[in-house]
Design a protein around this motif. Structure first.
Motif, PDB file in Angstrom:
ATOM      1  N   ARG A 211      76.411 120.121  49.843  1.00 13.45           N
ATOM      2  CA  ARG A 211      76.049 119.243  48.732  1.00 13.45           C
ATOM      3  C   ARG A 211      75.076 119.961  47.822  1.00 13.45           C
ATOM      4  N   PRO A 212      74.999 119.532  46.570  1.00 12.42           N
ATOM      5  CA  PRO A 212      74.052 120.166  45.641  1.00 12.42           C
ATOM      6  C   PRO A 212      72.613 119.976  46.100  1.00 12.42           C
ATOM      7  N   MET A 213      71.756 120.891  45.706  1.00  9.03           N
ATOM      8  CA  MET A 213      70.339 120.794  46.069  1.00  9.03           C
ATOM      9  C   MET A 213      69.726 119.495  45.547  1.00  9.03           C
ATOM     10  N   SER A 214      70.223 119.003  44.428  1.00  2.84           N
ATOM     11  CA  SER A 214      69.691 117.760  43.865  1.00  2.84           C
ATOM     12  C   SER A 214      69.958 116.556  44.763  1.00  2.84           C
ATOM     13  N   GLU A 215      70.912 116.695  45.703  1.00  2.00           N
ATOM     14  CA  GLU A 215      71.241 115.612  46.631  1.00  2.00           C
ATOM     15  C   GLU A 215      70.763 115.898  48.050  1.00  2.00           C
ATOM     16  N   SER A 216      69.912 116.900  48.222  1.00  2.00           N
ATOM     17  CA  SER A 216      69.499 117.306  49.569  1.00  2.00           C
ATOM     18  C   SER A 216      68.754 116.204  50.316  1.00  2.00           C
ATOM     19  N   GLY A 217      68.046 115.332  49.614  1.00  3.23           N
ATOM     20  CA  GLY A 217      67.307 114.262  50.267  1.00  3.23           C
ATOM     21  C   GLY A 217      68.061 112.950  50.351  1.00  3.23           C
ATOM     22  N   ALA A 218      69.280 112.914  49.829  1.00  3.48           N
ATOM     23  CA  ALA A 218      70.074 111.680  49.840  1.00  3.48           C
ATOM     24  C   ALA A 218      70.540 111.363  51.258  1.00  3.48           C
TER      25      ALA A 218
END
Length: 68
Positions: free
Chosen positions: A19-26
């Protein structure tokens, strides 16, 4: 795109997601559909090979002998 490792707290299975880094905490559901998961910490080995050059053999504080 980075790969992140997760473990399901309900069934104890581990799984990876790209997944993209922008979604790493999702939140990430396990493959069995459980929602109670935790992201695992992983290590990545970095070398100069990715840039087409070998990693330096010495240098820096601990590699250059200035520490001791």
């Amino acid at each position: 795109m980075p790969t992140y490792a997760y473990r399901c707290r309900e069934c104890s299975e581990s799984f990876d997601l790209m997944r993209p880094m922008s979604e790493s905490g999702a939140p990430a559901a396990c493959p069995d559909g459980h929602a109670d998961t935790v992201k695992l910490l992983t290590t990545v080995a970095l070398t100069g090979a990715a840039a087409g050059a070998p990693a330096p053999a010495a240098g820096g504080c601990c590699g250059g002998g200035c520490c001791g």
